[in-house]
Enzyme design. Structure first.
Site, short mmCIF file in Angstrom:
data_model
loop_
_atom_site.label_atom_id
_atom_site.label_comp_id
_atom_site.label_asym_id
_atom_site.label_seq_id
_atom_site.Cartn_x
_atom_site.Cartn_y
_atom_site.Cartn_z
N SER A 173 0.83 -1.20 0.00
CA SER A 173 0.00 0.00 0.00
C SER A 173 0.87 1.25 0.00
O SER A 173 1.69 1.44 -0.90
CB SER A 173 -0.95 -0.04 1.20
OG SER A 173 -1.87 1.04 1.16
N ASP A 189 -9.71 -2.33 -6.37
CA ASP A 189 -9.14 -1.76 -5.16
C ASP A 189 -10.00 -0.56 -4.74
O ASP A 189 -10.11 0.41 -5.48
CB ASP A 189 -7.70 -1.33 -5.42
CG ASP A 189 -6.96 -0.91 -4.16
OD1 ASP A 189 -7.59 -0.30 -3.27
OD2 ASP A 189 -5.75 -1.18 -4.07
N HIS A 213 -8.03 -4.22 -1.70
CA HIS A 213 -6.79 -3.55 -1.28
C HIS A 213 -6.02 -4.46 -0.34
O HIS A 213 -6.48 -4.73 0.79
CB HIS A 213 -7.11 -2.21 -0.60
CG HIS A 213 -5.91 -1.38 -0.31
ND1 HIS A 213 -5.26 -0.64 -1.29
CD2 HIS A 213 -5.21 -1.18 0.84
CE1 HIS A 213 -4.23 -0.01 -0.75
NE2 HIS A 213 -4.17 -0.32 0.54
#
Length: 340
Positions: A145, A273, A301
């Site tokens: 991320s 996502d 995600h």
């Protein structure tokens, strides 16, 4: 884009296709903090980095090293994907280490400065130290991320010879921070935004209690920052020298730099996502030939939970393990483009 963008071979279970379920699934299905020891590594400015090293460590100083940069507000105890990657690396005889961003470990940082989504200075310093400590060990870094945005920006800034890394892997990296901020303010993603902001506020409150926060902001004002954009505009930007959230997002995003990457790099991403627009790669420059992007239709995600013999498992960990195995078969991990 055709030369760098490929379909990922990820298939979610029928009962786990929804992007928000995929995003939450690792926290329900992958928990398990690996055995590790903590090191507090002093930084030149008087603060420190908190490192989590997997144990037992390989006896050979030449054993390959996997460096993990966690997601925003993550840690060795809160990040199931980082935990799973470190455990996988240890099983393969790699030395695994998670670099906590400032203020994300167990020990409060000494300075008001924490970290932000485009701050590469600490990661660069740590990678340099790692090269001196283990000069003959091949090294691969994985960024999750926001950690992926930091890693890709660092790799782009330093060029092919500027880092002692053989390869980089980024998963669910928010390559355009402005669009990420917008996406987190839509629909069910607002729940993720609320949880993120809650953790960020707690850190500021802790620093205020220790008289380590330089911005004059009251508790009431802090509570009114109910979107990531507002928080970044009122806190992140002035704290780190940006003129506004817009300026911060523009200068801290790794996406516009993908064409500068000289290091073999793998990017794993899902079209659904919830933190990133589905057409993100159409908005960015054509990546360099050293970058391979594998795009899955589903995955959320940092999700990518598949089913194997009736049980859930992480496709992300399996895919990264396969890449590490492929790279480790090459002499000294000096990877050619065809190895991606």
């Amino acid at each position: 884009m055709a030369r760098t963008l490929f379909n990922a071979d990820f298939t979610p279970p029928r009962w786990l296709k929804h992007r928000h379920l995929q995003t939450l699934a690792p926290y329900l299905l992958m928990r398990g903090t690996p055995r590790h020891e903590t090191e507090l590594l002093d930084l030149p400015d008087g603060d420190f980095l908190e490192l989590a090293w997997t144990v037992p460590a390989p006896s050979d100083a030449r054993a390959p090293i996997l460096v993990v940069l966690h997601e925003e507000e993550g840690s060795i105890r809160r990040s199931p994907c980082a935990q799973a990657l470190l455990s996988m690396a240890a099983r393969r005889g790699w030395r695994g280490v998670l670099m906590h961003f400032r203020g994300c470990g167990k020990v409060p940082s000494r300075h008001p400065r924490g970290h932000h989504a485009g701050d590469t200075a600490d990661a660069y310093w740590f990678m340099s130290m790692l090269g001196k400590r283990y000069p003959h060990a091949p090294k691969v870094a994985v960024g999750l991320s926001v950690g992926g945005n930091v890693l890709l920006k660092l790799v782009a800034e330093q060029g092919g010879d500027g880092l002692d890394l053989s390869g980089a892997i980024a998963v669910s990296a928010p390559l355009d921070l402005a669009s990420r901020s917008d996406a987190l303010n839509i629909g069910h993603a607002r729940g993720h935004q609320r949880r993120l902001l809650k953790r960020m506020r707690r850190k500021i409150e802790a620093k205020q209690a220790l008289d380590r926060f330089p911005l004059g902001i009251t508790q009431q004002q802090l509570e009114r920052l109910d979107t990531l954009w507002a928080f970044d505009n009122e806190i992140t930007a002035p704290l780190y020298g940006f003129s506004s959230a817009t300026d911060f997002y523009r200068r801290a995003s790794a996406g516009p730099l993908l064409d500068r990457i000289e290091l073999p790099t793998l990017i794993l991403h899902a079209e659904d996502d919830p933190f990133v627009p589905a057409d993100i790669f159409m908005r960015l420059p054509l990546p360099s030939a050293n970058v391979r992007i594998e795009l899955a239709k589903h995955g959320g995600h940092l999700g990518f939970i598949e089913q194997h013999k009736g049980l859930p498992r992480s496709w992300m960990v399996r895919r990264i393990a396969a890449q590490l195995d492929a790279w480790s078969r090459l002499p000294e991990l000096k990877m050619a483009r065809h190895s991606l």
